[in-house]
Design an enzyme around this catalytic site. Structure first.
Site, PDB file in Angstrom:
ATOM      1  N   GLU A 156       0.823  -1.220   0.000  1.00  0.00           N
ATOM      2  CA  GLU A 156       0.000   0.000   0.000  1.00  0.00           C
ATOM      3  C   GLU A 156       0.853   1.263   0.000  1.00  0.00           C
ATOM      4  O   GLU A 156       0.395   2.330   0.400  1.00  0.00           O
ATOM      5  CB  GLU A 156      -0.961   0.013   1.197  1.00  0.00           C
ATOM      6  N   HIS A 170      -2.625   1.850   8.465  1.00  0.00           N
ATOM      7  CA  HIS A 170      -3.703   1.061   7.863  1.00  0.00           C
ATOM      8  C   HIS A 170      -3.868  -0.218   8.667  1.00  0.00           C
ATOM      9  O   HIS A 170      -2.904  -0.970   8.851  1.00  0.00           O
ATOM     10  CB  HIS A 170      -3.371   0.734   6.407  1.00  0.00           C
ATOM     11  N   HIS A 181      -6.922  -3.509   9.957  1.00  0.00           N
ATOM     12  CA  HIS A 181      -8.141  -4.250   9.616  1.00  0.00           C
ATOM     13  C   HIS A 181      -8.975  -4.461  10.885  1.00  0.00           C
ATOM     14  O   HIS A 181      -9.122  -5.592  11.351  1.00  0.00           O
ATOM     15  CB  HIS A 181      -7.784  -5.610   8.998  1.00  0.00           C
ATOM     16  N   GLU A 236     -16.949  10.900  23.516  1.00  0.00           N
ATOM     17  CA  GLU A 236     -15.639  11.454  23.179  1.00  0.00           C
ATOM     18  C   GLU A 236     -15.394  11.500  21.661  1.00  0.00           C
ATOM     19  O   GLU A 236     -14.516  12.222  21.208  1.00  0.00           O
ATOM     20  CB  GLU A 236     -14.538  10.647  23.857  1.00  0.00           C
ATOM     21  N   HIS A 265     -12.838  -3.904   3.968  1.00  0.00           N
ATOM     22  CA  HIS A 265     -11.383  -4.090   3.994  1.00  0.00           C
ATOM     23  C   HIS A 265     -10.741  -3.558   5.278  1.00  0.00           C
ATOM     24  O   HIS A 265     -10.160  -4.341   6.026  1.00  0.00           O
ATOM     25  CB  HIS A 265     -10.763  -3.410   2.761  1.00  0.00           C
TER      26      HIS A 265
HETATM   27  O1  2HA Z   1      -1.804  -7.069   3.380  1.00  0.00           O
HETATM   28  O2  2HA Z   1      -3.541  -4.786   4.445  1.00  0.00           O
HETATM   29  O3  2HA Z   1      -4.284  -3.710   2.168  1.00  0.00           O
HETATM   30  C1  2HA Z   1      -1.586  -5.750   3.623  1.00  0.00           C
HETATM   31  C2  2HA Z   1      -2.859  -5.037   3.475  1.00  0.00           C
HETATM   32  C3  2HA Z   1      -3.265  -4.639   2.129  1.00  0.00           C
HETATM   33 ZN    ZN Z   2      -5.418  -3.956   4.111  1.00  0.00          ZN
END
Ligand code: 2HA
Ligand code: ZN
Length: 275
Positions: free
Chosen positions: A116, A140, A142, A170, A211
């Site tokens: 990414e 980033h 998940h 909050e 995602h």
């Molecule tokens: O595997 O999260 O978006 C890495 C990620 C791709």
């Molecule tokens: Zn990801």
């Protein structure tokens, strides 16, 4: 100075470990990048190698020309970051045009920066310009509950922001600008990076439907705390929705306006719609 002894490296590793322990980084899921200060680059200069070739970023980020970043490696597991940071992470340098990078440290068993990288760097470019260089961290992850909500809420900034705000008092103080939402896209390329960086012009949080989430911030604490606050709120909403589709009580638009006054934050009216 040894790269592993620096404060920025230790903060980076702690953040990766915290995210893994909260269940946001299954397998190689998620990625993290940090824009180093010139002082930090100087402090490790004699530990950097200049043997790696220049490689196209896959995006154009002239606003980041010459900058150095500490980033997670593609395919590396967050779980392993504290155990073997030199194999999981790398420091990259960008060329002056912001079109190519080269690895200056890390990834000792081979590999390349996060898949990414285009999204990370496009977000950094936007945030560096908008915050006068204050923002340095792009994260980033998940996070389970926030992802779950992308299956049941309309994929609009207005609905996601309002529903998350309602779940914890909050929230409007932590993310008064709201959150952006992007419909499902193929990850890993320039196109999703462009859409994400558009959202980052308005928000510090961008949700990728089905995602994950991107967050931007000035420090590891601020950025991790933002992701944590969003996900905590999403968890409460998932529990509420699992009990009933209809809330009996909630925070009302006028109560948010009162909160905004007392906490000196500006809450855009577009999120305070009548239901
Ligand atoms: O595997 O999260 O978006 C890495 C990620 C791709
Ligand atoms: Zn990801």
């Amino acid at each position: 100075m040894k790269v592993l002894d620096t404060k920025f490296m230790q903060g980076f590793i702690k953040m990766a470990d915290d995210g893994f322990r909260l269940g946001w980084h299954e397998r190689n899921g998620g990625n993290l990048s940090y824009r180093m200060t010139p002082h930090e680059v100087d402090s490790v200069k004699e530990r950097l190698s200049d043997h790696a070739p220049w490689t196209p970023i896959g995006a154009h980020v002239p606003g980041l020309g010459g900058e150095y970043f500490l980033v997670t490696g593609s395919g590396k597991f967050f779980r392993n970051v504290p155990v073997d940071p030199e194999a999981c992470l790398c420091i990259i340098e960008l060329d002056e045009a912001g079109e190519n990078y080269r690895i200056r440290w890390g990834l000792v068993e081979g590999g390349r920066p996060t898949s990414e990288l285009p999204s990370h760097l496009m977000n950094h470019e936007v945030k560096k310009a908008m915050t006068n260089g204050l923002h340095r961290v792009i994260y980033h992850a998940h996070p389970t509950n926030t992802i779950a909500l992308t299956f049941v809420l309309p994929l609009t900034d207005e609905v996601f922001t309002r529903e998350l705000w309602e779940m914890a008092t909050e929230c409007p103080v932590v993310f008064p600008e709201g959150v952006g939402v992007i419909g499902w896209m193929v990850p890993g390329g320039e196109a999703i990076g462009i859409e994400t960086s558009k959202k980052m012009q308005e928000y510090n949080v961008a949700v990728w439907a089905h995602h994950g989430v991107f967050c931007s911030g000035s420090t590891f604490d601020e950025t991790f705390g933002l992701m944590h606050t969003v996900e905590k709120s999403a968890e409460i909403l998932c529990k509420v929705l699992a009990i009933t589709p209809n809330k009996l009580n909630t925070i009302q638009p006028d109560e948010f306006r009162q909160l905004a006054k007392d906490f000196h934050v500006e809450l855009p009216e577009k999120f305070l719609y009548e239901k």
